[in-house]
Design a protein around this motif. Structure first.
Motif, short mmCIF file in Angstrom:
data_model
loop_
_atom_site.label_atom_id
_atom_site.label_comp_id
_atom_site.label_asym_id
_atom_site.label_seq_id
_atom_site.Cartn_x
_atom_site.Cartn_y
_atom_site.Cartn_z
N THR A 23 0.75 -0.98 0.05
CA THR A 23 -0.11 0.21 -0.25
C THR A 23 0.93 0.90 0.04
OG1 THR A 23 -1.53 -1.09 0.74
CG2 THR A 23 -1.51 1.28 1.04
N VAL A 24 1.83 1.23 1.01
CA VAL A 24 2.45 2.68 1.10
C VAL A 24 3.59 2.55 -0.57
CG1 VAL A 24 4.60 3.38 1.57
CG2 VAL A 24 2.91 2.45 3.73
N LEU A 25 3.92 1.52 -1.33
CA LEU A 25 4.38 1.84 -2.47
C LEU A 25 3.33 2.31 -3.73
CD1 LEU A 25 6.32 -1.28 -3.36
CD2 LEU A 25 7.12 1.52 -2.79
N VAL A 26 2.31 2.19 -3.63
CA VAL A 26 1.52 2.26 -4.23
C VAL A 26 0.64 4.08 -3.88
CG1 VAL A 26 -1.04 2.00 -5.36
CG2 VAL A 26 0.13 0.06 -4.75
N GLU A 27 0.49 4.02 -3.24
CA GLU A 27 0.22 5.62 -2.34
C GLU A 27 1.36 6.60 -2.69
OE1 GLU A 27 -2.01 5.15 1.93
OE2 GLU A 27 -0.16 4.85 2.10
N ASP A 28 2.34 5.92 -2.59
CA ASP A 28 4.46 6.99 -2.21
C ASP A 28 3.35 7.04 -4.87
OD1 ASP A 28 5.98 8.33 -3.44
OD2 ASP A 28 7.87 6.55 -3.76
N ALA A 29 3.29 6.08 -5.51
CA ALA A 29 2.69 6.47 -6.84
C ALA A 29 2.60 7.23 -7.19
CB ALA A 29 2.58 5.02 -7.27
N LEU A 30 0.91 7.03 -6.60
CA LEU A 30 -0.05 7.65 -6.20
C LEU A 30 0.83 9.69 -6.62
CD1 LEU A 30 -3.17 8.36 -7.36
CD2 LEU A 30 -3.64 8.07 -4.82
N ARG A 31 1.41 9.67 -4.92
CA ARG A 31 1.98 10.92 -5.18
C ARG A 31 2.75 12.16 -6.15
NH1 ARG A 31 1.69 9.25 0.22
NH2 ARG A 31 4.16 8.12 0.16
#
Length: 912
Positions: A23-31
Motif C-alpha cells: 500500500t505504501v508503494l502505491v500511495e507513493d506512486a499516486l503522489r
C-alpha cells in the motif's frame, strides 16, 4: 517527478503481497503521478490503490479512492476509461459499507441502486447486483434475502459476476445462515476440487464450508479445510473476520488449545481491525474460545496482549479477557443494530457467545489426541527417550498391573483377614509378583485393621515402607522419599539391618531419580550389606542390579560391569533376563557392539522363557536398536523385534512410546517414510499422554521430515511449526530447513523468508557455503512466484556468498540467474550488466573439469543470447546462441542443443 518512477513503483508493488508495504508503494506512486500532473496516470494508480486498501486490510480508505475514480470516469469516460474495473469495485464498495456502523444504511442502498443502473446501461447481467442485495439483506436480517438469493442463483453469470470460487462462497454463507447445510454442500462440491486462484480463494470457500462439514458429519474434511484455509488467512489483516470463523470452529470442536494459540497470534490485530464488523466477530469468537479454556480448568492462564497507544503490553488473565471481549462484541453489535433498525447482529453475537460444542473433540492432525494423561511416575524432568535404559530390578520395582491376570489377593477374601503380619506378607508377595491391585487391596485392609489393632513397631515400619511404594506408584517421589527415610530410621531402631538396607536401596534410587547424587552412597551401602548378609533369596541379586543401574546412569560402565560380575543367578534365576539386559547396556556404552548384541539376545531368550513375556520388550527394543544401526542400513530383524515388543506392551507406557519412536526412526533410515509417519504419529501421541512433552517436541521434527519425504507438504509444515517453539540450536535449524522445503513445495512465499533466515544464521556462524545455498533457494522461490526483482536481489546476495565460499560454479550460476530475473522484472540495462559479470566469472572456473566448464559456459551463452535479443542487440545474440548450441552439442546434451539452435534460428530470422 517522472512517470518512469511511477511505473517502477507500481512494478515493485506487484511483487509484494497485499498489506502495508504494498500500500505504501502505491500511495507513493499516486503522489508522484499527481506531482507530475498526469491525471490519467493518477486515475489508473488510484484504481490500484482501491484494491490495495481493500485487500490490505484498510477498506475504509477505499471509499475515498473509489469515489474519486468513479467521479473522474463519469466526468470524462473516454479519458478515464476503466469501466470494467470500476463496475467490479462497486461490489466491494457495497459490502464494505455494511461493515461500519457509522455509515448510514441508506448509502449502501443508494450504491446498490446506482450499481443496478450502471449494469443495465452497460448491458450486463444483474446477477452480481442480486448477489449484493442479498449481502445487505443478510446483514440486517431482512427476509428479502431469500428472494434475492433465488434471483442471484437463477440469473445468468457474466464477466462481472464473482469468480467461480467467490460466487459459491457467498451462496454457502447464505445457506449456512438459513441452516440449509446439505444444499450448501451441493453448491460448493463442484468447485472445491477446482484450481481457484483469486486473492480470496480457495481459503474463503474452505472457511465458509466449516459449519457445513461439521453439521453434515464430514469431520475429516472440516479439519482439513480449517488447516488449509487458516494457513492463508493468518498472514492477512484483511481476513480478520475469516479468522473469527476459525476461532469459533476450534471452540466447537474441542480444540480450545489451538483456538487459544490463534487468539494469541492475532489479538494485537484488534487494535487495527480492518472494520468494525471484523472486530465484533473476532471479539465474540475469541470470547467463546476463552470460555472453553476456562471451562476446561485453565482459567489461571493468561494471554499476552501487545502494547498499543498508551496501553502497555500485559498478560491478561483468561476470565478477564473473556469478559472484556464479550462486552466489546456485544457493544459493537448494538451499534450495528441501532444503525440497521434490527436485532440481527446482536442475535448473531449472542449465538456465537453461547455456541455449544458440535463434537467433543475433532483431531486436526493424526498425532493430536485428547486423552487422560497417564499418571506421572517421576517428578524430575524426564530424560530423552533411550532404548538402552535399564529397568528397575524386579525385586523392588514399582509394580504394574499384570495384563489379564487375576489379583492374588482377592478383595472379598481380604475382608476376613485380621492378622496384620499376614496382610503385610500379602503386600510383599503381591509386590514381588507385580500385582498392583492385590498389593493396594492388602494395604487398604491393613489400614482398616490397624484402626482397632495397634501395629507393632516392626509392622509399622513395614507399612511405612509399603506406603513409600504407593507414593512412588502415584508419582509422588518426594512422598516416597519421606516414607522410606522414616522406615529406615524405624528399622535401625529395631536393629533390623536387612530391612533397613532394603529400604536404603529404594531410597537411594529415588533420590538419584530426583537428581540427588548422594543417593548413590545409599544404593552402594544397600548392595554391599545385602550381598554379604542376604535376608532371603533375591536380596543380593536385586541390590546388585539396582547398583549397576545407578552406575550405568552415572556413566560408570567399568564399575557397572564389575558389579554385574558379582551377581550369582543361583540366588535368583528369575533375574537372568535383567542381568543380561544390563550387561548389554554397559557393553553398548563401551563400544563393544558384538558383545552387547550377544548379551541382549541372552536377555531376550531368558525373558521369552519366563512367566512374564512382557519383560522382553526392553531387551527386544535395545537389540532392535543395535540392528537398526548396522552399517549398510537397518537389518530386517530389527522390525520383527519392534513388532514383538509392541505385541507384549498392551497398555500405554513410556516404553511403548519408545518402541514407536525407534521403529519410526528406523523406517526413516530404511527410506520408508510412509511407514515412519504412522509410527511417529503414535510416538508423539504416546509421549504426550505420558506428560513427556520434550520427547514429543523432538519427534515432531522427524515426523515433519517423514511427511516431507512422502509429499505431504502441508502436514510437514504444520508439524514443523508446532515443534519449533520448543527447539534450539541445531535441532531448530534442521526443523526450519524442513519447514522451508515444505513451504517451497506448497508455493508459499514464506519459504523465501525461512531460507533467508537460515542464510543469515549460516553467515553469522562463518559458513558462507551454506549461506549461499540458502540464499539461492530463497531466490528460486521468489522467481517461481514471479517476484523477479526480489529474486534478482537474493541471487546477487547468493553470488556474494559463493565468492566468499570459494565456489566458482555457484558464482557463475547465481550471477546468471540474477541477470535473467532482472530482465523479467523489466530492468533490461541492469540485466545486461549483470550477465556480463556472469560471463566474467567464467574465467574463474577450474580448468581441470572441462565438462562442467563447458556446461556453465553454454548456459551463460544461451541466457545472454535471450537477453540481448530482448534489448535488440541481435547480431551479438545470434553469436551467443550459436556458441551455446556448440557447447551443448559437445556434451551430447541433445535437448539443450536443439533449444539453443531454435533460438539461434529465430534470432537470425529476425535479423533477416
Amino acid at each position: 517527478m517522472s512517470t518512469e518512477d511511477v511505473y517502477a513503483l507500481m512494478a515493485r508493488s506487484q511483487e509484494l503481497p497485499y498489506g502495508e508495504a504494498r500500500t505504501v508503494l502505491v500511495e507513493d506512486a499516486l503522489r508522484r503521478a499527481e506531482a507530475a500532473g498526469d491525471e490519467v496516470l493518477a486515475f489508473h494508480v488510484r484504481i490500484r490503490l482501491t484494491d490495495a486498501y481493500r485487500y490490505g486490510g484498510e477498506p475504509a480508505k477505499a471509499f475515498a479512492t473509489f469515489g474519486r475514480t468513479l467521479a473522474d470516469h463519469d466526468r470524462d469516460p473516454a479519458r478515464f476509461d476503466e469501466t470494467h474495473n470500476l463496475l467490479w469495485q462497486m461490489k466491494a464498495a457495497v459490502s464494505s459499507l455494511t461493515l461500519f456502523p457509522e455509515i448510514p444504511l441508506d448509502r449502501a442502498f443508494a450504491v446498490l441502486d446506482d450499481m443496478e443502473r450502471r449494469y443495465k446501461t452497460g448491458g450486463h447481467s444483474l446477477q452480481a447486483v442480486y448477489h449484493y442485495r442479498n449481502v445487505v439483506a443478510r446483514h440486517i436480517g431482512d427476509g428479502s434475502a431469500d428472494e434475492w438469493f433465488v434471483k442471484w442463483r437463477t440469473a445468468e453469470r457474466d464477466e462481472l459476476s464473482d469468480c467461480e470460487g467467490c460466487d459459491p462462497t457467498g451462496m454457502v454463507r447464505h445457506l449456512v445462515e438459513a441452516g440449509r447445510h446439505k444444499e450448501a454442500f451441493q453448491i460448493a462440491a463442484p468447485v472445491l476440487s477446482a484450481q481457484l486462484r483469486c486473492n480470496e480463494q480457495p481459503q474463503s470457500i474452505r472457511t465458509a464450508m466449516l459449519p457445513v462439514y461439521l453439521r453434515t458429519g464430514r469431520l475429516e474434511k472440516a479439519a482439513d479445510a480449517h488447516r488449509r484455509a487458516y494457513r492463508v488467512h493468518r498472514a492477512r489483516l484483511a481476513d480478520l473476520g475469516d479468522i473469527a470463523d476459525h476461532l469459533e470452529f476450534c471452540a466447537v470442536t474441542g480444540n480450545e488449545a489451538r483456538g487459544l494459540e490463534i487468539l494469541q497470534r492475532h489479538i494485537g490485530w484488534l487494535d487495527r481491525a480492518p472494520s468494525t464488523h471484523a472486530d465484533m466477530n473476532f471479539s465474540a469468537a475469541a470470547a467463546l474460545v476463552l470460555g472453553r479454556v476456562e471451562a476446561a480448568g485453565h482459567g489461571a492462564a493468561t494471554v499476552r496482549r501487545p502494547a498499543a497507544g498508551d496501553r502497555p503490553a500485559a498478560d491478561v488473565p483468561v476470565p478477564e479477557l473473556r469478559a472484556e471481549l464479550a462486552e466489546r462484541a456485544t457493544a459493537l453489535a448494538a451499534r450495528f443494530d441501532a444503525r440497521n433498525g434490527t436485532s440481527h447482529q446482536g442475535d448473531e453475537v449472542r449465538a456465537t457467545l453461547a455456541a455449544e460444542p458440535v463434537v467433543d473433540f475433532l483431531p486436526l492432525a493424526p498425532h493430536h489426541r485428547r486423552s487422560v494423561p497417564a499418571p506421572a511416575r517421576r517428578t524430575d524432568p524426564a530424560p530423552e527417550p533411550r532404548t538402552d535404559a535399564a529397568p528397575e530390578p524386579r525385586s523392588d520395582a514399582v509394580p504394574e498391573p499384570r495384563n489379564g491376570s487375576a489379583s492374588s489377593a482377592d478383595v472379598s477374601d481380604l475382608a476376613s483377614v485380621d492378622d496384620l503380619d499376614e496382610l503385610l506378607e500379602r503386600v510383599d508377595r503381591c509386590r514381588r509378583e507385580e500385582d498392583l491391585p492385590g498389593m493396594l487391596a492388602a494395604c487398604r485392609r491393613f489400614d482398616a485393621v490397624a484402626e482397632t489393632t495397634e501395629p507393632t513397631p516392626l509392622q509399622r515400619a513395614r507399612r511405612i515402607d509399603g506406603r513409600g511404594i504407593e507414593f512412588a506408584i502415584d508419582g509422588n517421589a518426594q512422598g516416597a522419599v519421606e516414607c522410606w527415610e522414616e522406615a529406615a530410621r524405624l528399622y535401625a531402631e529395631l536393629g533390623d539391618e536387612t530391612g533397613r538396607h532394603r529400604v536404603l536401596g529404594r531410597l537411594g534410587a529415588m533420590r538419584i531419580d530426583l537428581g540427588d547424587e548422594g543417593g548413590l552412597e545409599q544404593v552402594i551401602a544397600s548392595a554391599e550389606h545385602l550381598a554379604a548378609h542376604p535376608g532371603e533369596a533375591g536380596d543380593a541379586t536385586g541390590a546388585l542390579l539396582r547398583l549397576a543401574t545407578a552406575q550405568i546412569r552415572f556413566e560408570r560402565p567399568a564399575e557397572a560391569l564389575a558389579t554385574l560380575d558379582r551377581v550369582d543367578l543361583d540366588d535368583a534365576p528369575e533375574f537372568a533376563g535383567e542381568l543380561w539386559f544390563q550387561r548389554g547396556q554397559v557393553l553398548l556404552r563401551t563400544g563393544d557392539a558384538e558383545a552387547a548384541e550377544e548379551a541382549l539376545r541372552r536377555s531376550l531368550d531368558a525373558s521369552r522363557a519366563s512367566d512374564r513375556p512382557e519383560t522382553l520388550a526392553a531387551p527386544a527394543l535395545a537389540l532392535a536398536g543395535v540392528l537398526a544401526r548396522r552399517e549398510g542400513g537397518p537389518d530386517e530383524e530389527a522390525f520383527a523385534l519392534f513388532d514383538e515388543a509392541l505385541a507384549v506392551l498392551r497398555g500405554p507406557s513410556p516404553l511403548r512410546a519408545a518402541v514407536y519412536t525407534d521403529r519410526g526412526l528406523t523406517f526413516l533410515a530404511a527410506d520408508r517414510p510412509a511407514d515412519a509417519v504412522a509410527d511417529l504419529v503414535e510416538a508423539i501421541a504416546a509421549w504426550t499422554a505420558e506428560g513427556m512433552h520434550e520427547q514429543a517436541v523432538h519427534i515432531r521434527t522427524d515426523l515433519a521430515n517423514a511427511y516431507l519425504r512422502t509429499g505431504r507438504h502441508l502436514e510437514a509444515a504444520e508439524v514443523a511449526e508446532e515443534a519449533l517453539p520448543g527447539l534450539d540450536g541445531e535441532n531448530a535449524r534442521n526443523c526450519r530447513l524442513i519447514l522451508a522445503h515444505a513451504q517451497k513445495e506448497m508455493g508459499e512465499e514464506d519459504a523465501a523468508a525461512t531460507f533467508a533466515d537460515l542464510a543469515e544464521e549460516a553467515a553469522r556462524d562463518g559458513r558462507p557455503d551454506a549461506a549461499a545455498h540458502f540464499l539461492e533457494e530463497a531466490a528460486g522461490v521468489l522467481s517461481a512466484l514471479d517476484k523477479d526483482a526480489l529474486a534478482a536481489a537474493r541471487f546477487a546476495e547468493a553470488a556474494e556468498a559463493c565468492e566468499k565460499a570459494g565456489d566458482p560454479y555457484g558464482l557463475v550460476r547465481t550471477r546468471r540467474r540474477a541477470a535473467m530475473c532482472l530482465l523479467w522484472s523489466g530492468d533490461r540495462d541492469k540485466a545486461v550488466t549483470a550477465m556480463e559479470t556472469a560471463r566474467a566469472a567464467l574465467a574463474g572456473l577450474p580448468p581441470d573439469n572441462e565438462p562442467a566448464r563447458v556446461w556453465e559456459t553454454a548456459l551463460v551463452s544461451f541466457d545472454q543470447a535471450r537477453l540481448l535479443a530482448q534489448v535488440g542487440r541481435l547480431p551479438e545474440a545470434a553469436a551467443h546462441a550459436s556458441a551455446a548450441a556448440d557447447g551443448f552439442t559437445t556434451l551430447d546434451e541433445t535437448d539443450a542443443a536443439e533449444e539453443a539452435t531454435r533460438l539461434h534460428n529465430d534470432i537470425k530470422a529476425a535479423i533477416e
